[in-house]
Motif scaffolding. Structure first.
Motif, PDB file in Angstrom:
ATOM      1  N   ALA A   1      -3.131   7.332  16.743  1.00 11.75           N
ATOM      2  CA  ALA A   1      -2.162   8.125  17.490  1.00 11.75           C
ATOM      3  C   ALA A   1      -0.769   7.554  17.322  1.00 11.75           C
ATOM      4  O   ALA A   1      -0.585   6.346  17.173  1.00 11.75           O
ATOM      5  CB  ALA A   1      -2.541   8.154  18.967  1.00 11.75           C
ATOM      6  N   ALA A   2       0.228   8.415  17.325  1.00 14.01           N
ATOM      7  CA  ALA A   2       1.613   7.967  17.211  1.00 14.01           C
ATOM      8  C   ALA A   2       2.012   7.171  18.428  1.00 14.01           C
ATOM      9  O   ALA A   2       1.538   7.420  19.525  1.00 14.01           O
ATOM     10  CB  ALA A   2       2.530   9.174  17.051  1.00 14.01           C
ATOM     11  N   ARG A   3       2.900   6.214  18.220  1.00 11.39           N
ATOM     12  CA  ARG A   3       3.358   5.357  19.316  1.00 11.39           C
ATOM     13  C   ARG A   3       4.238   6.130  20.283  1.00 11.39           C
ATOM     14  O   ARG A   3       5.090   6.876  19.875  1.00 11.39           O
ATOM     15  CB  ARG A   3       4.149   4.193  18.739  1.00 11.39           C
TER      16      ARG A   3
ATOM     17  N   THR B   1       0.846  -1.186   0.000  1.00  6.74           N
ATOM     18  CA  THR B   1       0.000   0.000   0.000  1.00  6.74           C
ATOM     19  C   THR B   1       0.885   1.241   0.000  1.00  6.74           C
ATOM     20  O   THR B   1       2.039   1.202   0.412  1.00  6.74           O
ATOM     21  CB  THR B   1      -0.910   0.037   1.243  1.00  6.74           C
ATOM     22  N   LYS B   2       0.350   2.337  -0.466  1.00  9.72           N
ATOM     23  CA  LYS B   2       1.073   3.595  -0.470  1.00  9.72           C
ATOM     24  C   LYS B   2       0.938   4.272   0.893  1.00  9.72           C
ATOM     25  O   LYS B   2       0.020   3.999   1.649  1.00  9.72           O
ATOM     26  CB  LYS B   2       0.543   4.505  -1.578  1.00  9.72           C
ATOM     27  N   GLY B   3       1.851   5.177   1.181  1.00 10.67           N
ATOM     28  CA  GLY B   3       1.768   5.938   2.418  1.00 10.67           C
ATOM     29  C   GLY B   3       2.671   5.408   3.502  1.00 10.67           C
ATOM     30  O   GLY B   3       3.597   4.618   3.264  1.00 10.67           O
ATOM     31  N   ALA B   4       2.393   5.852   4.720  1.00 11.85           N
ATOM     32  CA  ALA B   4       3.242   5.531   5.869  1.00 11.85           C
ATOM     33  C   ALA B   4       3.240   4.037   6.167  1.00 11.85           C
ATOM     34  O   ALA B   4       2.296   3.312   5.839  1.00 11.85           O
ATOM     35  CB  ALA B   4       2.768   6.312   7.098  1.00 11.85           C
ATOM     36  N   ALA B   5       4.321   3.585   6.792  1.00 12.37           N
ATOM     37  CA  ALA B   5       4.470   2.176   7.150  1.00 12.37           C
ATOM     38  C   ALA B   5       3.907   1.909   8.530  1.00 12.37           C
ATOM     39  O   ALA B   5       4.204   2.638   9.488  1.00 12.37           O
ATOM     40  CB  ALA B   5       5.945   1.776   7.103  1.00 12.37           C
ATOM     41  N   TYR B   6       3.080   0.865   8.626  1.00 15.89           N
ATOM     42  CA  TYR B   6       2.515   0.434   9.900  1.00 15.89           C
ATOM     43  C   TYR B   6       2.574  -1.086   9.978  1.00 15.89           C
ATOM     44  O   TYR B   6       2.129  -1.779   9.060  1.00 15.89           O
ATOM     45  CB  TYR B   6       1.049   0.848  10.046  1.00 15.89           C
ATOM     46  N   ALA B   7       3.103  -1.616  11.078  1.00 16.50           N
ATOM     47  CA  ALA B   7       2.947  -3.021  11.410  1.00 16.50           C
ATOM     48  C   ALA B   7       1.687  -3.117  12.272  1.00 16.50           C
ATOM     49  O   ALA B   7       1.589  -2.455  13.307  1.00 16.50           O
ATOM     50  CB  ALA B   7       4.160  -3.533  12.177  1.00 16.50           C
TER      51      ALA B   7
ATOM     52  N   GLY C   1       5.889   4.373  15.850  1.00 15.38           N
ATOM     53  CA  GLY C   1       4.931   4.789  14.849  1.00 15.38           C
ATOM     54  C   GLY C   1       3.966   3.716  14.407  1.00 15.38           C
ATOM     55  O   GLY C   1       3.217   3.920  13.452  1.00 15.38           O
ATOM     56  N   SER C   2       3.955   2.564  15.082  1.00 18.85           N
ATOM     57  CA  SER C   2       3.002   1.490  14.780  1.00 18.85           C
ATOM     58  C   SER C   2       2.228   1.139  16.046  1.00 18.85           C
ATOM     59  O   SER C   2       2.471   0.099  16.680  1.00 18.85           O
ATOM     60  CB  SER C   2       3.728   0.249  14.237  1.00 18.85           C
ATOM     61  N   PRO C   3       1.262   1.985  16.449  1.00 22.37           N
ATOM     62  CA  PRO C   3       0.577   1.785  17.725  1.00 22.37           C
ATOM     63  C   PRO C   3      -0.280   0.533  17.779  1.00 22.37           C
ATOM     64  O   PRO C   3      -0.624   0.071  18.869  1.00 22.37           O
ATOM     65  CB  PRO C   3      -0.279   3.045  17.864  1.00 22.37           C
ATOM     66  N   GLN C   4      -0.637  -0.032  16.622  1.00 23.35           N
ATOM     67  CA  GLN C   4      -1.453  -1.245  16.625  1.00 23.35           C
ATOM     68  C   GLN C   4      -0.606  -2.522  16.540  1.00 23.35           C
ATOM     69  O   GLN C   4      -1.143  -3.619  16.460  1.00 23.35           O
ATOM     70  CB  GLN C   4      -2.450  -1.213  15.469  1.00 23.35           C
ATOM     71  N   CYS C   5       0.700  -2.380  16.557  1.00 25.64           N
ATOM     72  CA  CYS C   5       1.593  -3.535  16.573  1.00 25.64           C
ATOM     73  C   CYS C   5       1.609  -4.129  17.980  1.00 25.64           C
ATOM     74  O   CYS C   5       1.742  -3.405  18.970  1.00 25.64           O
ATOM     75  CB  CYS C   5       2.999  -3.101  16.156  1.00 25.64           C
ATOM     76  N   GLU C   6       1.492  -5.442  18.062  1.00 25.91           N
ATOM     77  CA  GLU C   6       1.400  -6.134  19.352  1.00 25.91           C
ATOM     78  C   GLU C   6       2.723  -6.805  19.694  1.00 25.91           C
ATOM     79  O   GLU C   6       3.117  -7.782  19.063  1.00 25.91           O
ATOM     80  CB  GLU C   6       0.274  -7.162  19.307  1.00 25.91           C
ATOM     81  N   GLU C   7       3.383  -6.284  20.704  1.00 28.19           N
ATOM     82  CA  GLU C   7       4.636  -6.875  21.158  1.00 28.19           C
ATOM     83  C   GLU C   7       4.388  -8.240  21.805  1.00 28.19           C
ATOM     84  O   GLU C   7       3.308  -8.517  22.335  1.00 28.19           O
ATOM     85  CB  GLU C   7       5.309  -5.966  22.187  1.00 28.19           C
TER      86      GLU C   7
ATOM     87  N   CYS D   1      -1.057  -7.604   9.595  1.00 30.29           N
ATOM     88  CA  CYS D   1      -0.797  -7.182   8.222  1.00 30.29           C
ATOM     89  C   CYS D   1       0.195  -6.029   8.237  1.00 30.29           C
ATOM     90  O   CYS D   1       0.613  -5.564   9.310  1.00 30.29           O
ATOM     91  CB  CYS D   1      -2.097  -6.784   7.523  1.00 30.29           C
ATOM     92  N   LEU D   2       0.540  -5.559   7.039  1.00 33.60           N
ATOM     93  CA  LEU D   2       1.573  -4.540   6.892  1.00 33.60           C
ATOM     94  C   LEU D   2       1.114  -3.485   5.904  1.00 33.60           C
ATOM     95  O   LEU D   2       0.778  -3.805   4.759  1.00 33.60           O
ATOM     96  CB  LEU D   2       2.875  -5.191   6.386  1.00 33.60           C
ATOM     97  N   ALA D   3       1.114  -2.244   6.334  1.00 33.31           N
ATOM     98  CA  ALA D   3       0.859  -1.119   5.432  1.00 33.31           C
ATOM     99  C   ALA D   3       2.176  -0.426   5.117  1.00 33.31           C
ATOM    100  O   ALA D   3       3.054  -0.337   5.968  1.00 33.31           O
ATOM    101  CB  ALA D   3      -0.110  -0.133   6.083  1.00 33.31           C
ATOM    102  N   GLY D   4       2.313   0.056   3.885  1.00 29.51           N
ATOM    103  CA  GLY D   4       3.506   0.797   3.520  1.00 29.51           C
ATOM    104  C   GLY D   4       4.775  -0.014   3.519  1.00 29.51           C
ATOM    105  O   GLY D   4       5.860   0.520   3.778  1.00 29.51           O
ATOM    106  N   GLY D   5       4.669  -1.286   3.214  1.00 31.60           N
ATOM    107  CA  GLY D   5       5.856  -2.127   3.177  1.00 31.60           C
ATOM    108  C   GLY D   5       6.766  -1.782   1.997  1.00 31.60           C
ATOM    109  O   GLY D   5       6.358  -1.112   1.051  1.00 31.60           O
ATOM    110  N   VAL D   6       7.994  -2.246   2.072  1.00 30.69           N
ATOM    111  CA  VAL D   6       8.957  -2.043   0.987  1.00 30.69           C
ATOM    112  C   VAL D   6       9.642  -3.371   0.692  1.00 30.69           C
ATOM    113  O   VAL D   6       9.687  -4.273   1.532  1.00 30.69           O
ATOM    114  CB  VAL D   6      10.003  -0.966   1.342  1.00 30.69           C
ATOM    115  N   ALA D   7      10.185  -3.483  -0.515  1.00 33.53           N
ATOM    116  CA  ALA D   7      10.868  -4.707  -0.926  1.00 33.53           C
ATOM    117  C   ALA D   7      12.351  -4.635  -0.593  1.00 33.53           C
ATOM    118  O   ALA D   7      12.985  -3.591  -0.763  1.00 33.53           O
ATOM    119  CB  ALA D   7      10.691  -4.934  -2.424  1.00 33.53           C
ATOM    120  N   LEU D   8      12.887  -5.731  -0.118  1.00 31.79           N
ATOM    121  CA  LEU D   8      14.337  -5.846   0.055  1.00 31.79           C
ATOM    122  C   LEU D   8      14.959  -6.063  -1.314  1.00 31.79           C
ATOM    123  O   LEU D   8      14.530  -6.953  -2.068  1.00 31.79           O
ATOM    124  CB  LEU D   8      14.673  -7.030   0.957  1.00 31.79           C
ATOM    125  N   PRO D   9      15.969  -5.277  -1.704  1.00 30.63           N
ATOM    126  CA  PRO D   9      16.672  -5.568  -2.961  1.00 30.63           C
ATOM    127  C   PRO D   9      17.183  -7.006  -2.969  1.00 30.63           C
ATOM    128  O   PRO D   9      17.579  -7.550  -1.933  1.00 30.63           O
ATOM    129  CB  PRO D   9      17.815  -4.560  -2.960  1.00 30.63           C
ATOM    130  N   GLY D  10      17.197  -7.623  -4.121  1.00 31.37           N
ATOM    131  CA  GLY D  10      17.546  -9.035  -4.205  1.00 31.37           C
ATOM    132  C   GLY D  10      18.957  -9.370  -3.780  1.00 31.37           C
ATOM    133  O   GLY D  10      19.235 -10.505  -3.393  1.00 31.37           O
TER     134      GLY D  10
END
Length: 302
Positions: A300-302, A48-54, A237-243, A62-71
């Motif tokens: 809200a920001a973490r 998805t476009k925009g900020a990254a959230y775990a 910055g990922s307030p919904q991420c569960e540790e 799920c993951l928003a704003g993910g990026v690909a690792l170069p090969g």
């Protein structure tokens, strides 16, 4: 065509939501929504476009704003890129690139980077229960291969470093280099846990190096006899991420480790594509927007 397939799978996945779940008002940020199918997540056309959230837990999120690792990069090469599981939160991608540089600086060889996550995270159709929020990566323990082309990396096989009859690492293939690579990963402050076979943990306990602090992060788990599973902590910055729960005190080189060794007496075979798997756990409500590729609710920001 991939977008058409994704749309059809997404419609199928969302159609499985029960009427009660679809109409219920959320009670809190951790409300769950069932029925999003693994096939729809695998077919997602890209991050998805925009900020990254775990979002959610490591095995239900799920993951928003993910990026690909170069090969490929300094000190590493990604394998099995055809799986399209080389995506993660930007923090994970930065970690892998830093890790590769440290492996190269230590003169250990070239690290083989296995599965990370899908473009939008979520459950996978085969192979893993976790790896869902862009903060997990498998790193193979073999360090004997030079840089190779991507096609050759599709056909690689893991080396199993455990002698299951003896309950110890296989002295014929295990070397200090494998331990050194695990220590490099565990010493990174971004890392929450590293899962390895109990026999590998025992080998690390026997030869920890100049300190034992890093051993606490290395946890015994079934399988993981040819790779380590690295898991990062929830990023800012990922307030919904569960540790996960706090690690127990000590370095883990205790009687509990020997209980693990006794119970892990047979190799664990990875689930094959198409093989039946248990029902997927419910996902956070925000994952519906991620799967659709629409805007996420403001949090809200973490």
């Amino acid at each position: 065509m991939r977008g058409v397939v994704f749309g059809a799978l997404l419609a199928l996945g969302l159609a499985t939501l029960t009427g009660a779940a679809a109409q219920a008002q959320p009670q809190k940020a951790t409300d769950r929504v069932k029925g999003l199918q693994a096939a729809a997540w695998a077919a997602a056309p890209g991050p998805t476009k925009g900020a990254a959230y775990a979002i959610g837990g490591y095995a239900a999120g799920c993951l928003a704003g993910g990026v690909a690792l170069p090969g490929e990069g300094t000190g590493y090469q990604a394998i099995r890129l055809s799986r399209q599981r080389n995506f993660g939160h930007p923090v994970l991608v930065d970690f892998v690139r830093d890790f590769g540089r440290r492996v190269a600086t230590a003169g250990l060889g070239t690290a083989l980077i296995g599965d990370m996550g899908q473009a939008r995270g979520g459950p996978m159709t085969f192979g893993h229960a976790s790896h869902q929020i862009g903060l997990d990566v498998d790193v193979w323990l073999r360090l004997d291969l030079p840089p190779m082309g991507r096609a050759a990396r599709e056909r690689l096989e893991e080396i199993k470093y455990v002698d299951y009859d003896a309950g110890r690492v296989d002295a014929g293939v295990w070397t200090p280099a494998q331990g050194g690579m695990i220590r490099i990963a565990a010493s990174d402050p971004r890392v929450a846990r590293i899962f390895v076979h109990p026999a590998i943990k025992l080998a690390l306990c026997d030869h920890p190096g100049s300190d034992r602090v890093w051993l606490r992060k290395v946890r015994p788990w079934y399988g993981h006899d040819g790779h380590m599973h690295i898991r990062l902590s929830c990023p800012p910055g990922s307030p919904q991420c569960e540790e996960q729960k706090e690690l127990p005190p000590g370095d883990g080189c205790d009687d509990d480790l020997y209980d693990w060794i006794r119970s892990a007496s047979r190799p664990v075979v990875e689930r094959a594509p198409g093989e039946a798997k248990p029902p997927a756990p419910a996902l956070p409500a925000a994952c519906r927007a991620v799967l659709r590729g629409t805007s996420l609710p403001v949090v809200a920001a973490r």
